[in-house]
Design a protein around this motif. Structure first.
Motif, PDB file in Angstrom:
ATOM      1  N   LEU A   1       0.812  -1.211   0.000  1.00 44.29           N
ATOM      2  CA  LEU A   1       0.000   0.000   0.000  1.00 44.29           C
ATOM      3  C   LEU A   1       0.851   1.269   0.000  1.00 44.29           C
ATOM      4  N   LEU A   2       2.145   1.137   0.321  1.00 43.54           N
ATOM      5  CA  LEU A   2       3.042   2.292   0.272  1.00 43.54           C
ATOM      6  C   LEU A   2       3.150   2.862  -1.138  1.00 43.54           C
ATOM      7  N   PHE A   3       2.874   2.023  -2.145  1.00 42.99           N
ATOM      8  CA  PHE A   3       3.040   2.429  -3.536  1.00 42.99           C
ATOM      9  C   PHE A   3       1.723   2.821  -4.201  1.00 42.99           C
ATOM     10  N   ARG A   4       0.608   2.720  -3.471  1.00 43.87           N
ATOM     11  CA  ARG A   4      -0.697   2.898  -4.103  1.00 43.87           C
ATOM     12  C   ARG A   4      -0.906   4.306  -4.627  1.00 43.87           C
ATOM     13  N   ARG A   5      -0.649   5.310  -3.802  1.00 48.10           N
ATOM     14  CA  ARG A   5      -0.859   6.685  -4.258  1.00 48.10           C
ATOM     15  C   ARG A   5       0.092   7.037  -5.396  1.00 48.10           C
ATOM     16  N   MET A   6       1.351   6.627  -5.272  1.00 44.12           N
ATOM     17  CA  MET A   6       2.341   6.948  -6.292  1.00 44.12           C
ATOM     18  C   MET A   6       1.968   6.326  -7.635  1.00 44.12           C
ATOM     19  N   LEU A   7       1.609   5.049  -7.636  1.00 48.35           N
ATOM     20  CA  LEU A   7       1.249   4.392  -8.889  1.00 48.35           C
ATOM     21  C   LEU A   7      -0.076   4.912  -9.434  1.00 48.35           C
ATOM     22  N   GLY A   8      -0.985   5.284  -8.534  1.00 42.52           N
ATOM     23  CA  GLY A   8      -2.234   5.895  -8.978  1.00 42.52           C
ATOM     24  C   GLY A   8      -1.991   7.209  -9.701  1.00 42.52           C
ATOM     25  N   LEU A   9      -1.081   8.011  -9.165  1.00 44.14           N
ATOM     26  CA  LEU A   9      -0.739   9.271  -9.818  1.00 44.14           C
ATOM     27  C   LEU A   9       0.013   9.035 -11.124  1.00 44.14           C
ATOM     28  N   PHE A  10       0.827   7.999 -11.165  1.00 48.50           N
ATOM     29  CA  PHE A  10       1.485   7.649 -12.420  1.00 48.50           C
ATOM     30  C   PHE A  10       0.459   7.204 -13.461  1.00 48.50           C
ATOM     31  N   ALA A  11      -0.559   6.484 -13.028  1.00 51.12           N
ATOM     32  CA  ALA A  11      -1.629   6.093 -13.950  1.00 51.12           C
ATOM     33  C   ALA A  11      -2.268   7.332 -14.557  1.00 51.12           C
ATOM     34  N   TYR A  12      -2.566   8.323 -13.713  1.00 51.90           N
ATOM     35  CA  TYR A  12      -3.174   9.556 -14.219  1.00 51.90           C
ATOM     36  C   TYR A  12      -2.182  10.325 -15.102  1.00 51.90           C
ATOM     37  N   PHE A  13      -0.906  10.298 -14.746  1.00 49.88           N
ATOM     38  CA  PHE A  13       0.132  10.944 -15.549  1.00 49.88           C
ATOM     39  C   PHE A  13       0.145  10.374 -16.962  1.00 49.88           C
ATOM     40  N   TYR A  14       0.070   9.055 -17.083  1.00 51.86           N
ATOM     41  CA  TYR A  14       0.071   8.441 -18.412  1.00 51.86           C
ATOM     42  C   TYR A  14      -1.260   8.663 -19.132  1.00 51.86           C
TER      43      TYR A  14
ATOM     44  N   THR B   1     -15.568   9.126 -26.705  1.00 54.86           N
ATOM     45  CA  THR B   1     -16.486   9.596 -25.656  1.00 54.86           C
ATOM     46  C   THR B   1     -16.278   8.810 -24.367  1.00 54.86           C
ATOM     47  N   VAL B   2     -16.196   7.492 -24.494  1.00 61.49           N
ATOM     48  CA  VAL B   2     -15.989   6.629 -23.329  1.00 61.49           C
ATOM     49  C   VAL B   2     -14.657   6.950 -22.657  1.00 61.49           C
ATOM     50  N   GLY B   3     -13.613   7.138 -23.464  1.00 56.92           N
ATOM     51  CA  GLY B   3     -12.304   7.477 -22.918  1.00 56.92           C
ATOM     52  C   GLY B   3     -12.312   8.805 -22.190  1.00 56.92           C
ATOM     53  N   MET B   4     -13.019   9.783 -22.732  1.00 59.36           N
ATOM     54  CA  MET B   4     -13.115  11.103 -22.100  1.00 59.36           C
ATOM     55  C   MET B   4     -13.839  11.021 -20.767  1.00 59.36           C
ATOM     56  N   VAL B   5     -14.895  10.218 -20.709  1.00 63.82           N
ATOM     57  CA  VAL B   5     -15.640  10.055 -19.456  1.00 63.82           C
ATOM     58  C   VAL B   5     -14.733   9.428 -18.394  1.00 63.82           C
ATOM     59  N   ALA B   6     -13.946   8.429 -18.792  1.00 63.05           N
ATOM     60  CA  ALA B   6     -13.003   7.799 -17.856  1.00 63.05           C
ATOM     61  C   ALA B   6     -11.981   8.822 -17.366  1.00 63.05           C
ATOM     62  N   PHE B   7     -11.479   9.653 -18.276  1.00 60.48           N
ATOM     63  CA  PHE B   7     -10.506  10.684 -17.903  1.00 60.48           C
ATOM     64  C   PHE B   7     -11.108  11.677 -16.910  1.00 60.48           C
ATOM     65  N   ILE B   8     -12.326  12.100 -17.164  1.00 61.17           N
ATOM     66  CA  ILE B   8     -13.006  13.046 -16.272  1.00 61.17           C
ATOM     67  C   ILE B   8     -13.192  12.440 -14.885  1.00 61.17           C
ATOM     68  N   MET B   9     -13.522  11.150 -14.829  1.00 59.39           N
ATOM     69  CA  MET B   9     -13.711  10.483 -13.540  1.00 59.39           C
ATOM     70  C   MET B   9     -12.405  10.343 -12.770  1.00 59.39           C
ATOM     71  N   LEU B  10     -11.313  10.121 -13.481  1.00 63.39           N
ATOM     72  CA  LEU B  10     -10.024   9.940 -12.816  1.00 63.39           C
ATOM     73  C   LEU B  10      -9.434  11.260 -12.328  1.00 63.39           C
ATOM     74  N   THR B  11      -9.836  12.374 -12.929  1.00 62.97           N
ATOM     75  CA  THR B  11      -9.252  13.669 -12.580  1.00 62.97           C
ATOM     76  C   THR B  11      -9.467  14.046 -11.113  1.00 62.97           C
ATOM     77  N   PRO B  12     -10.695  13.980 -10.580  1.00 63.51           N
ATOM     78  CA  PRO B  12     -10.857  14.330  -9.160  1.00 63.51           C
ATOM     79  C   PRO B  12     -10.122  13.377  -8.225  1.00 63.51           C
ATOM     80  N   LEU B  13      -9.889  12.152  -8.651  1.00 64.01           N
ATOM     81  CA  LEU B  13      -9.145  11.201  -7.818  1.00 64.01           C
ATOM     82  C   LEU B  13      -7.690  11.635  -7.699  1.00 64.01           C
ATOM     83  N   ALA B  14      -7.124  12.111  -8.808  1.00 59.24           N
ATOM     84  CA  ALA B  14      -5.743  12.590  -8.772  1.00 59.24           C
ATOM     85  C   ALA B  14      -5.636  13.873  -7.949  1.00 59.24           C
ATOM     86  N   VAL B  15      -6.609  14.767  -8.120  1.00 62.88           N
ATOM     87  CA  VAL B  15      -6.596  16.052  -7.419  1.00 62.88           C
ATOM     88  C   VAL B  15      -6.708  15.859  -5.914  1.00 62.88           C
ATOM     89  N   THR B  16      -7.478  14.865  -5.481  1.00 64.50           N
ATOM     90  CA  THR B  16      -7.733  14.662  -4.047  1.00 64.50           C
ATOM     91  C   THR B  16      -6.852  13.561  -3.449  1.00 64.50           C
TER      92      THR B  16
END
Length: 209
Positions: free
Chosen positions: A81-94, A125-140
């Motif tokens: 779990l030490l790597f969860r936030r870091m890899l999550g942010l890397f997912a959003y980065f990519y 459209t589907v990809g954009m919706v996924a991107f929009i959903m992931l954005t608040p997760l990265a921000v918070t």
């Protein structure tokens, strides 16, 4: 031998960070070669290579992030779990690299044409919706935002990943024309991870009852 927590944080974590960053560095290196007129590994269609490469790594990082909690329970250790936030942010980065590749290389920042393309092509459209959903997760994702939102609201918000991830798989599947194995493999991995989460949740409820 038990590895001390500080070794994981200050030894293993930087190595994982560099490994996660390496695909982006490779992409920058290959584009630098291409712009300089040197041979590169981007192929005859570098725009498509960039789109697919960044999208593939976004999915891989997202699946790795989702795999950390089941892995932690399997190992009965909180170390993964030490790597969860870091890899999550890397997912959003990519994901952002994937978006930038599409908006810049394919659409040339032509916003009206981009908007028309989003409405016309369902997989975009589907990809954009996924991107929009992931954005608040990265921000918070910061500790400060967790405190501001409160743990319960933060956890509810971050459950959006369980909607965004299947949408990302659908986007990938629809983008590839004809039968291809790779999207099915990613989909199977996601299905297994979500199934493990559901089983674990039911076990906890049965224990509490």
């Amino acid at each position: 031998m038990v590895v001390p927590l500080r070794v994981w944080r200050f030894g293993v974590k930087p190595v994982v960070f560099i490994a996660a960053l390496f695909p982006a560095l490779w992409l920058v290196h290959e584009w630098t070669l291409a712009f300089q007129g040197h041979p590169s590994s981007l192929g005859f269609n570098p725009n498509e290579t960039s789109n697919r490469f960044s999208g593939d790594w976004a999915l891989r990082m997202l699946l790795l992030t989702l795999a950390l909690t089941p892995l932690s329970r399997l190992l009965k250790s909180s170390k993964p779990l030490l790597f969860r936030r870091m890899l999550g942010l890397f997912a959003y980065f990519y994901v952002c690299l994937h978006m930038l590749s599409y908006i810049w290389l394919d659409m040339l920042f032509n916003w009206p044409e981009l908007w028309a393309d989003v409405l016309k092509r369902v997989y975009i459209t589907v990809g954009m919706v996924a991107f929009i959903m992931l954005t608040p997760l990265a921000v918070t994702s910061t500790k400060g935002m967790i405190k501001r939102l409160g743990a319960k609201r933060w956890q509810r918000l971050h459950k959006l990943v369980y909607i965004a991830a299947p949408l990302a798989i659908i986007h990938f599947f629809m983008m590839r024309k004809g039968f291809q194995l790779e999207p099915l493999v990613y989909g199977a991995i996601l299905f297994a991870l979500l199934a493990l989460r559901l089983v674990s949740k039911r076990k906890r409820k049965s224990i509490e009852a």
